[in-house]
Design a protein around this motif. Structure first.
Motif, PDB file in Angstrom:
ATOM      1  N   ARG A  40       0.831  -1.209   0.000  1.00  0.00           N
ATOM      2  CA  ARG A  40       0.000   0.000   0.000  1.00  0.00           C
ATOM      3  C   ARG A  40       0.866   1.260   0.000  1.00  0.00           C
ATOM      4  O   ARG A  40       0.541   2.248  -0.670  1.00  0.00           O
ATOM      5  CB  ARG A  40      -0.943  -0.006   1.204  1.00  0.00           C
ATOM      6  CG  ARG A  40      -2.040  -1.034   1.082  1.00  0.00           C
ATOM      7  CD  ARG A  40      -3.026  -0.966   2.245  1.00  0.00           C
ATOM      8  NE  ARG A  40      -3.876  -2.133   2.247  1.00  0.00           N
ATOM      9  CZ  ARG A  40      -3.679  -3.218   2.995  1.00  0.00           C
ATOM     10  NH1 ARG A  40      -2.666  -3.276   3.841  1.00  0.00           N
ATOM     11  NH2 ARG A  40      -4.497  -4.245   2.919  1.00  0.00           N
ATOM     12  N   ASN A  41       1.961   1.237   0.724  1.00  0.00           N
ATOM     13  CA  ASN A  41       2.880   2.379   0.730  1.00  0.00           C
ATOM     14  C   ASN A  41       3.504   2.575  -0.648  1.00  0.00           C
ATOM     15  O   ASN A  41       3.630   3.706  -1.120  1.00  0.00           O
ATOM     16  CB  ASN A  41       3.977   2.188   1.783  1.00  0.00           C
ATOM     17  CG  ASN A  41       3.467   2.357   3.192  1.00  0.00           C
ATOM     18  OD1 ASN A  41       2.445   2.993   3.430  1.00  0.00           O
ATOM     19  ND2 ASN A  41       4.169   1.762   4.144  1.00  0.00           N
ATOM     20  N   HIS A  42       3.912   1.479  -1.294  1.00  0.00           N
ATOM     21  CA  HIS A  42       4.464   1.582  -2.652  1.00  0.00           C
ATOM     22  C   HIS A  42       3.435   2.182  -3.603  1.00  0.00           C
ATOM     23  O   HIS A  42       3.767   3.024  -4.445  1.00  0.00           O
ATOM     24  CB  HIS A  42       4.899   0.214  -3.178  1.00  0.00           C
ATOM     25  CG  HIS A  42       6.180  -0.289  -2.602  1.00  0.00           C
ATOM     26  ND1 HIS A  42       7.348   0.442  -2.605  1.00  0.00           N
ATOM     27  CD2 HIS A  42       6.479  -1.482  -2.026  1.00  0.00           C
ATOM     28  CE1 HIS A  42       8.309  -0.267  -2.045  1.00  0.00           C
ATOM     29  NE2 HIS A  42       7.806  -1.436  -1.677  1.00  0.00           N
ATOM     30  N   ALA A  43       2.194   1.745  -3.477  1.00  0.00           N
ATOM     31  CA  ALA A  43       1.135   2.270  -4.342  1.00  0.00           C
ATOM     32  C   ALA A  43       0.920   3.760  -4.093  1.00  0.00           C
ATOM     33  O   ALA A  43       0.811   4.552  -5.034  1.00  0.00           O
ATOM     34  CB  ALA A  43      -0.158   1.495  -4.107  1.00  0.00           C
ATOM     35  N   GLU A  44       0.883   4.142  -2.827  1.00  0.00           N
ATOM     36  CA  GLU A  44       0.669   5.547  -2.463  1.00  0.00           C
ATOM     37  C   GLU A  44       1.807   6.426  -2.966  1.00  0.00           C
ATOM     38  O   GLU A  44       1.586   7.537  -3.446  1.00  0.00           O
ATOM     39  CB  GLU A  44       0.558   5.665  -0.941  1.00  0.00           C
ATOM     40  CG  GLU A  44       0.185   7.039  -0.467  1.00  0.00           C
ATOM     41  CD  GLU A  44      -0.007   7.074   1.042  1.00  0.00           C
ATOM     42  OE1 GLU A  44       0.608   7.949   1.683  1.00  0.00           O
ATOM     43  OE2 GLU A  44      -0.758   6.227   1.556  1.00  0.00           O
ATOM     44  N   ASN A  45       3.032   5.924  -2.890  1.00  0.00           N
ATOM     45  CA  ASN A  45       4.206   6.687  -3.320  1.00  0.00           C
ATOM     46  C   ASN A  45       4.538   6.485  -4.789  1.00  0.00           C
ATOM     47  O   ASN A  45       5.521   7.040  -5.279  1.00  0.00           O
ATOM     48  CB  ASN A  45       5.414   6.309  -2.466  1.00  0.00           C
ATOM     49  CG  ASN A  45       5.222   6.668  -1.016  1.00  0.00           C
ATOM     50  OD1 ASN A  45       4.634   7.695  -0.699  1.00  0.00           O
ATOM     51  ND2 ASN A  45       5.686   5.807  -0.126  1.00  0.00           N
ATOM     52  N   GLN A  46       3.749   5.680  -5.470  1.00  0.00           N
ATOM     53  CA  GLN A  46       3.930   5.386  -6.899  1.00  0.00           C
ATOM     54  C   GLN A  46       5.323   4.830  -7.191  1.00  0.00           C
ATOM     55  O   GLN A  46       5.939   5.163  -8.192  1.00  0.00           O
ATOM     56  CB  GLN A  46       3.631   6.621  -7.739  1.00  0.00           C
ATOM     57  CG  GLN A  46       2.209   7.090  -7.583  1.00  0.00           C
ATOM     58  CD  GLN A  46       1.897   8.339  -8.373  1.00  0.00           C
ATOM     59  OE1 GLN A  46       2.787   9.040  -8.851  1.00  0.00           O
ATOM     60  NE2 GLN A  46       0.625   8.631  -8.498  1.00  0.00           N
ATOM     61  N   ASN A  47       5.818   3.964  -6.300  1.00  0.00           N
ATOM     62  CA  ASN A  47       7.125   3.345  -6.479  1.00  0.00           C
ATOM     63  C   ASN A  47       7.070   2.104  -7.357  1.00  0.00           C
ATOM     64  O   ASN A  47       8.103   1.657  -7.850  1.00  0.00           O
ATOM     65  CB  ASN A  47       7.718   2.941  -5.124  1.00  0.00           C
ATOM     66  CG  ASN A  47       8.021   4.138  -4.258  1.00  0.00           C
ATOM     67  OD1 ASN A  47       8.301   5.212  -4.752  1.00  0.00           O
ATOM     68  ND2 ASN A  47       7.953   3.951  -2.967  1.00  0.00           N
TER      69      ASN A  47
END
Length: 83
Positions: A40-47
């Motif tokens: 979810r963090n990767h998705a939020e940060n567009q990583n």
């Protein structure tokens, strides 16, 4: 064909091999569904190439692998130039 246009047939959709939900993406990337928060963090940060459909995150296995490979190659090239 622009991104908003659906494919003419389902052959493209079948080859995407979509993962549905942060837990499924975490199991694919990290081998453990408990890393869903990280996804979810990767998705939020567009990583990573992860996208929502409604409230559910999705990712194509092929896109994840290609993205990781590209990042690995960029990192490898960075270290080559520093020597």
């Amino acid at each position: 064909m622009n991104d908003a246009t659906p494919p003419e047939d389902d052959s493209d959709l079948e080859t995407l091999d979509l993962l549905h939900g942060a837990e499924e993406i975490a199991a694919f990337l990290y081998g453990d569904r408990r890393y869903a928060r990280r996804v979810r963090n990767h998705a939020e940060n567009q990583n990573l190439p992860i996208f929502p459909v409604g409230k559910v995150l999705h990712a194509a296995k092929r896109d994840l692998i290609d993205d990781i490979r590209d990042k690995k190659n960029r990192n490898k090239n960075k270290h080559k130039h520093k020597k």
